[in-house]
Design a protein around this motif. Structure first.
Motif, mmCIF file in Angstrom:
data_model
loop_
_atom_site.group_PDB
_atom_site.id
_atom_site.type_symbol
_atom_site.label_atom_id
_atom_site.label_comp_id
_atom_site.label_asym_id
_atom_site.label_seq_id
_atom_site.Cartn_x
_atom_site.Cartn_y
_atom_site.Cartn_z
ATOM 1 N N ARG A 281 0.947 -1.240 0.110
ATOM 2 C CA ARG A 281 -0.116 0.096 0.024
ATOM 3 C C ARG A 281 0.686 1.209 -0.131
ATOM 4 N N LEU A 282 2.023 1.357 0.718
ATOM 5 C CA LEU A 282 2.758 2.444 0.714
ATOM 6 C C LEU A 282 3.753 2.731 -0.634
ATOM 7 N N MET A 283 3.892 1.666 -1.169
ATOM 8 C CA MET A 283 4.318 1.633 -2.549
ATOM 9 C C MET A 283 3.525 2.276 -3.679
ATOM 10 N N GLY A 284 2.283 2.389 -3.168
ATOM 11 C CA GLY A 284 1.245 3.334 -4.029
ATOM 12 C C GLY A 284 0.418 2.270 -4.824
ATOM 13 N N ILE A 285 0.331 0.874 -4.609
ATOM 14 C CA ILE A 285 -0.181 0.156 -5.451
ATOM 15 C C ILE A 285 -1.828 -0.154 -4.622
ATOM 16 N N ASN A 286 -2.644 1.076 -4.958
ATOM 17 C CA ASN A 286 -4.113 1.090 -4.346
ATOM 18 C C ASN A 286 -4.822 1.315 -5.389
ATOM 19 N N PRO A 287 -5.403 0.435 -6.356
ATOM 20 C CA PRO A 287 -6.335 0.440 -7.120
ATOM 21 C C PRO A 287 -7.647 0.405 -6.600
ATOM 22 N N ASP A 288 -8.713 0.432 -7.458
ATOM 23 C CA ASP A 288 -10.104 0.551 -7.185
ATOM 24 C C ASP A 288 -10.670 -0.483 -6.137
ATOM 25 N N MET A 289 -10.257 -1.746 -6.423
ATOM 26 C CA MET A 289 -10.604 -2.811 -5.760
ATOM 27 C C MET A 289 -9.564 -3.944 -5.481
ATOM 28 N N ALA A 290 -9.657 -4.598 -4.415
ATOM 29 C CA ALA A 290 -8.813 -5.582 -4.306
ATOM 30 C C ALA A 290 -9.421 -7.155 -3.905
ATOM 31 N N ILE A 291 -8.703 -8.223 -4.414
ATOM 32 C CA ILE A 291 -9.115 -9.507 -4.220
ATOM 33 C C ILE A 291 -8.018 -10.378 -3.441
ATOM 34 N N ILE A 292 -8.200 -10.800 -2.281
ATOM 35 C CA ILE A 292 -7.289 -11.649 -1.672
ATOM 36 C C ILE A 292 -7.876 -13.072 -1.695
ATOM 37 N N PRO A 293 -6.937 -13.947 -2.575
ATOM 38 C CA PRO A 293 -7.228 -15.148 -2.648
ATOM 39 C C PRO A 293 -7.016 -16.138 -1.390
ATOM 40 N N GLU A 294 -7.559 -15.855 -0.409
ATOM 41 C CA GLU A 294 -7.447 -16.869 0.732
ATOM 42 C C GLU A 294 -8.501 -17.701 0.475
ATOM 43 N N PRO A 295 -8.275 -19.081 1.093
ATOM 44 C CA PRO A 295 -9.197 -19.936 0.908
ATOM 45 C C PRO A 295 -10.679 -19.689 1.487
ATOM 46 N N THR A 296 -11.560 -19.478 0.746
ATOM 47 C CA THR A 296 -13.030 -19.304 1.222
ATOM 48 C C THR A 296 -14.056 -20.383 0.792
ATOM 49 N N ASN A 297 -13.503 -21.358 0.204
ATOM 50 C CA ASN A 297 -14.379 -22.364 -0.377
ATOM 51 C C ASN A 297 -15.530 -21.756 -1.468
ATOM 52 N N ALA B 182 -11.299 -4.566 0.349
ATOM 53 C CA ALA B 182 -10.592 -5.958 -0.177
ATOM 54 C C ALA B 182 -11.810 -6.881 0.155
ATOM 55 N N LEU B 183 -11.845 -7.547 -1.048
ATOM 56 C CA LEU B 183 -12.864 -8.720 -0.944
ATOM 57 C C LEU B 183 -11.990 -9.989 -0.852
ATOM 58 N N VAL B 184 -12.246 -10.822 0.058
ATOM 59 C CA VAL B 184 -11.632 -12.243 0.265
ATOM 60 C C VAL B 184 -12.422 -13.448 -0.484
ATOM 61 N N LEU B 185 -11.593 -14.125 -1.311
ATOM 62 C CA LEU B 185 -12.330 -15.001 -2.413
ATOM 63 C C LEU B 185 -11.346 -16.101 -3.016
ATOM 64 N N GLY B 186 -11.556 -17.247 -2.547
ATOM 65 C CA GLY B 186 -10.534 -18.215 -3.091
ATOM 66 C C GLY B 186 -11.183 -19.649 -3.020
ATOM 67 N N PRO B 187 -10.231 -20.571 -3.199
ATOM 68 C CA PRO B 187 -10.838 -22.055 -3.363
ATOM 69 C C PRO B 187 -11.211 -23.052 -2.212
ATOM 70 N N SER B 188 -11.942 -23.934 -2.773
ATOM 71 C CA SER B 188 -12.054 -25.002 -1.741
ATOM 72 C C SER B 188 -11.207 -25.863 -1.289
#
Length: 437
Positions: free
Chosen positions: A185-201, A395-401
């Motif tokens: 974030r401090l490097m300036g990577i702050n787009p409109d939305m984020a997806i975090i691919p943690e496992p969410t089934n 940030a939305l968290v969305l990932g595999p099963s």
């Protein structure tokens, strides 16, 4: 471009590249990247990831955390970690068409392989029975492989996005880290939305729990009462405190109003005893009451709850329970936090978040061939708070099963992995726009 035709191209590419996609995820698992606080061995994995991004045509930046301006001075920075040879990797797929932007952000590090036996070994990347086995397959190399493959899919299908897409692989998320995520974030990577691919089934999580780990240390009076000495068992006090924590869990869930994002479950806030040690653990035969006891425990919190609030509630409950645990009056614990408190967080409310969640729903309906579950709260803590609380990017968290995260025989379900690649690709098409639309 015709939307139905785009979706058909995506579906066809994914079906035709299943083996390649599975091989990529397996290769990521085969590169150990275990976090051993205060150190970590993510270096080889990060170099592989950077090279993969370059092969896809990304503009790639590999940077050390110690080079990030303002990182160590930031109020969310956690000290005590060594970042030598632990770089972050950032890939950008630029567009000048003015569409909305998106970042896929995930952690390179995994927890250690543990002492429990693995059927296939923790770093073999074994593919068996429709699953990929290995440390990090589920948490979260599978999700990051899906992000890479989704971008490759669009590139090779000739589907030009109107918005810029980023993929970043950060270090040191496990064990209360998240400094790598803050650095991005401090490097300036702050787009409109984020997806975090943690496992969410394959369930979209628009919020996540917080939590912290604390150590309780007890000091008693050791020995055997041959001459009428007054002894005090630190082990008895430690066990009593473990029992008190279970009662505190019930009290916590009775007195804290459930957050709306967790209304779908009766799980509540968890309180977990992680370990108990007492006496000389190098000797099997003990001849006296133990003089010391140590207990590590985890307490969760909803978004908005603070470490100070949670520990204050615990201390108040402790005092109220002394009649039921009299040894805890004589043998009180010294509490020390073992990690930073990981704040719970949720995506900021507003029109942009609503539009993004609508995109996620539309894309999921195409990819899953059914309507996805509605956004809800994750039953775990993660680094999403570095986006939601310390950047303009929700940030939305969305990932595999899969199953067995942080345990032996961790695995990712490959059918969910394929669906996730398709879902990510469809999200990019819907959110970023295509071909000047």
């Amino acid at each position: 471009m015709d939307r139905d035709l785009i979706s058909e191209r995506i579906r066809g590419w994914i079906e035709g590249h299943k083996d390649e996609s599975t091989t990529l995820a397996s290769n990521l698992v085969r590169i150990p990247s275990v976090n051993h606080p205060p150190n970590g061995n993510e270096f080889a994995y990060q170099l592989f990831f950077a090279n993969r991004l370059r092969s896809m045509g990304a503009i790639v930046s590999v940077y050390e955390l110690d080079s990030v301006p303002g990182l160590r001075e930031h109020p969310a920075f956690m000290s005590g970690r060594n970042y030598a040879n632990r770089p972050n990797v950032h890939g950008m797929f630029p567009s000048k068409r003015g569409g909305r932007s998106l970042v896929f952000s995930g952690h390179a590090d995994t927890v250690y392989e543990g002492v429990e036996p693995w059927q296939d070994g923790p770093f073999n990347g074994t593919i068996r029975d429709g699953k990929l086995f290995g440390r990090g397959s589920y948490d979260m190399k599978g999700g990051m492989a899906a992000a890479l493959e989704a971008v490759r899919c669009l590139n090779e299908c000739g589907i030009p996005l109107n918005g810029t897409v980023y993929i970043e692989s950060v270090v040191d998320e496990e064990h209360g880290g998240a400094n790598g995520t803050l650095a991005g974030r401090l490097m300036g990577i702050n787009p409109d939305m984020a997806i975090i691919p943690e496992p969410t089934n394959l369930v979209p999580y628009s919020g996540h729990l917080g939590g912290g780990i604390w150590k309780a240390e007890f000091s008693g009076k050791s020995g055997i009462g041959f001459n009428g000495e007054v002894l005090l068992s630190a082990l008895d006090a430690t066990v009593s405190f473990a029992m008190l924590l279970q009662k505190f869990k019930r009290r916590l869930n009775e007195h804290v109003e459930p957050h709306a994002l967790w209304s779908h479950t009766d799980r509540g806030i968890d309180v977990v005893v992680l370990s108990i040690l007492s006496g000389d653990t190098k000797r099997e035969l003990q001849e006296k009451l133990p003089a010391d006891g140590k207990l590590n425990f985890w307490i969760e919190g909803y978004p908005g709850m603070t470490e100070r609030q949670i520990i204050g509630m615990l201390q108040e409950f402790y005092e109220s329970e002394l009649p039921n645990f009299p040894i805890l009056e004589k043998c009180r614990p010294q509490l020390t936090p073992l990690i930073r408190y990981l704040s719970g967080s949720e995506m900021g409310a507003g029109e942009q978040t609503d539009r993004f969640l609508d995109s996620v729903k539309r894309a999921g309906t195409i990819a899953l061939e059914r309507e996805p579950a509605p956004p809800q709260g994750a039953p775990f803590a993660c680094d999403g708070f570095m986006f939601n609380l310390y950047s303009p990017t929700p940030a939305l968290v969305l990932g595999p099963s899969g199953a067995n995260a942080h345990a032996a025989d961790e695995h990712m379900d490959l059918d969910s992995y394929t669906k996730l690649i398709r879902w990510y690709a469809e999200i990019m098409v819907d959110w970023c726009g295509v071909g000047g639309e």
